[in-house]
Design an enzyme around this catalytic site. Sequence first.
Site, mmCIF file in Angstrom:
data_model
loop_
_atom_site.group_PDB
_atom_site.id
_atom_site.type_symbol
_atom_site.label_atom_id
_atom_site.label_comp_id
_atom_site.label_asym_id
_atom_site.label_seq_id
_atom_site.Cartn_x
_atom_site.Cartn_y
_atom_site.Cartn_z
ATOM 1 N N CYS A 16 3.218 38.809 -8.109
ATOM 2 C CA CYS A 16 4.446 39.532 -7.758
ATOM 3 C C CYS A 16 5.587 38.525 -7.770
ATOM 4 O O CYS A 16 6.544 38.673 -8.487
ATOM 5 C CB CYS A 16 4.300 40.198 -6.403
ATOM 6 N N GLU A 17 5.452 37.488 -6.973
ATOM 7 C CA GLU A 17 6.439 36.412 -6.920
ATOM 8 C C GLU A 17 5.789 35.134 -7.432
ATOM 9 O O GLU A 17 4.570 35.008 -7.441
ATOM 10 C CB GLU A 17 6.938 36.207 -5.488
ATOM 11 N N TYR A 45 -1.208 44.103 -7.577
ATOM 12 C CA TYR A 45 -0.245 43.763 -8.622
ATOM 13 C C TYR A 45 -0.906 43.769 -9.990
ATOM 14 O O TYR A 45 -1.060 42.751 -10.636
ATOM 15 C CB TYR A 45 0.387 42.409 -8.329
#
Length: 92
Positions: A16-17, A45
Amino acid sequence: MTAQPDEITQLVGRQCESGDLLVGGLPLPAPRVGDLIAMPVTGAYTYTLANNYNGALKPPIVFVRDGQARLAAERETHEHVLALHRPALAWT
């Protein structure tokens, strides 16, 4: 694949990040440039939530069954992403 683990590592990456922790305290051989790690699952994700946030490119999808691999989706390239863009219009 046959090297013995000699380090306790953190497996991080863009799920995600960019700083997402995927696995903590993972015993692995010392990593080298070009090493690959196969993730059997990606949790919440998954590929369906993938995007080009911060210029990240989507990875390939490979299905594996009974030791046989089949490419299900190509690795995205910058050319793929840029092909969708059009020159800016001149507003007068």
